[in-house]
Every structure is written in structure tokens, then in C-alpha cells.
Design a protein around this motif. Structure first.
Motif, PDB file in Angstrom:
ATOM      1  N   UNK A 122     -37.330 116.191  30.061  1.00  0.00           N
ATOM      2  CA  UNK A 122     -37.029 114.930  30.747  1.00  0.00           C
ATOM      3  C   UNK A 122     -37.079 113.802  29.722  1.00  0.00           C
ATOM      4  N   UNK A 123     -36.019 112.996  29.667  1.00  0.00           N
ATOM      5  CA  UNK A 123     -35.961 111.850  28.769  1.00  0.00           C
ATOM      6  C   UNK A 123     -36.890 110.745  29.254  1.00  0.00           C
ATOM      7  N   UNK A 124     -37.915 110.446  28.445  1.00  0.00           N
ATOM      8  CA  UNK A 124     -38.927 109.465  28.831  1.00  0.00           C
ATOM      9  C   UNK A 124     -38.938 108.265  27.884  1.00  0.00           C
ATOM     10  N   UNK A 125     -37.776 107.889  27.390  1.00  0.00           N
ATOM     11  CA  UNK A 125     -37.679 106.663  26.607  1.00  0.00           C
ATOM     12  C   UNK A 125     -37.787 105.462  27.539  1.00  0.00           C
ATOM     13  N   UNK A 126     -37.732 104.269  26.974  1.00  0.00           N
ATOM     14  CA  UNK A 126     -37.914 103.072  27.805  1.00  0.00           C
ATOM     15  C   UNK A 126     -36.849 102.936  28.886  1.00  0.00           C
ATOM     16  N   UNK A 139     -40.956 126.044  31.236  1.00  0.00           N
ATOM     17  CA  UNK A 139     -41.737 125.067  30.493  1.00  0.00           C
ATOM     18  C   UNK A 139     -41.140 123.684  30.743  1.00  0.00           C
ATOM     19  N   UNK A 140     -41.974 122.703  31.056  1.00  0.00           N
ATOM     20  CA  UNK A 140     -41.512 121.342  31.318  1.00  0.00           C
ATOM     21  C   UNK A 140     -42.101 120.431  30.254  1.00  0.00           C
ATOM     22  N   UNK A 141     -41.220 119.708  29.533  1.00  0.00           N
ATOM     23  CA  UNK A 141     -41.670 118.788  28.499  1.00  0.00           C
ATOM     24  C   UNK A 141     -40.926 117.471  28.639  1.00  0.00           C
ATOM     25  N   UNK A 142     -41.260 116.561  27.755  1.00  0.00           N
ATOM     26  CA  UNK A 142     -40.566 115.276  27.753  1.00  0.00           C
ATOM     27  C   UNK A 142     -40.149 114.920  26.341  1.00  0.00           C
TER      28      UNK A 142
END
Length: 122
Positions: A30-34, A61-64
């Protein structure tokens, strides 16, 4: 706080850590930029983690990650599988749950949110 409540909190935390680390058949990023956070990426990440845990998907697996450069399409979600990366854009909580149910579980790409389908060498 009772001992049983503490055990449940520890189990939930351990499960969330397991979902973010380790070996997996599928990796969801998941893209967690501003711009992603401003567009609702936190809620998307929570929905994905919840759906993966609810379905007991132990091989996912879930990452950011940070900013991906497609601010107009945020929140972005990538599904990494052997041989391909599927990128979804404008993902909300309901779409996040559909990605897990339809794409990860049943292998069907969600055409209505597809940004890019990239073939990669394994």
C-alpha cells in the motif's frame, strides 16, 4: 486490565506483525506517501489487514511503501505475485476488500481500478 485482555492484545499484535513480515505467495503493498495518506491510504491498509486476517490468509504479506509518483491515482495498492505485479489506483476501503477477495483469493483482476499490469521475471 485483566490478564486475558492482555493476552488478546498480544495475539492481535503478533498476528499483525506476521502479516507484515515473512515469506508469502502474494505480497500486497500500500502506497503510504503523503498524497496516499491524504487520499485515505491508512483506511485502505487497515481494510486490507482486516480482510487478510479475517480470511486467515497465512500466505499473504502486507507491507507499505512511500510515494509512487502517481498522486492523481492515490491511494495505490500493488499486488505482487510470481511473474506479475498488478497496480490498482483510487482504492477505497471497499475496493481494498474486493482486491483481497477477488484478486488474491480468486485470481480475478479488478479491471475498474487497474492502473498497470506488469509482467516480471520470477
Amino acid at each position: 486490565m485483566k490478564l486475558e485482555e492482555l493476552r488478546k492484545i498480544r495475539e492481535r499484535a503478533a498476528e499483525e506483525i506476521r502479516l507484515r513480515t515473512g515469506q508469502a505467495r502474494v505480497r500486497i503493498v500500500v502506497g503510504m506517501g503523503t498524497s496516499g495518506i491524504a487520499a485515505g491510504a491508512r483506511q485502505v491498509l487497515r481494510a486490507i489487514l482486516d480482510e487478510v486476517a479475517r480470511r486467515n490468509l497465512r500466505d499473504v504479506l502486507v507491507t507499505q511503501t512511500g510515494e509512487k509518483g502517481l498522486a492523481a491515482k492515490e491511494p495505490l495498492v500493488e499486488v505482487h505475485e510470481p511473474g506479475r505485479i498488478t497496480i490498482y489506483g483510487e482504492v477505497d476501503e471497499a475496493t481494498a476488500r474486493r482486491i483481497v477477495a477477488e484478486h488474491v483469493v480468486n485470481g480475478r483482476i479488478l479491471e475498474d481500478h487497474l492502473v498497470e499490469l506488469r509482467e516480471v521475471s520470477a
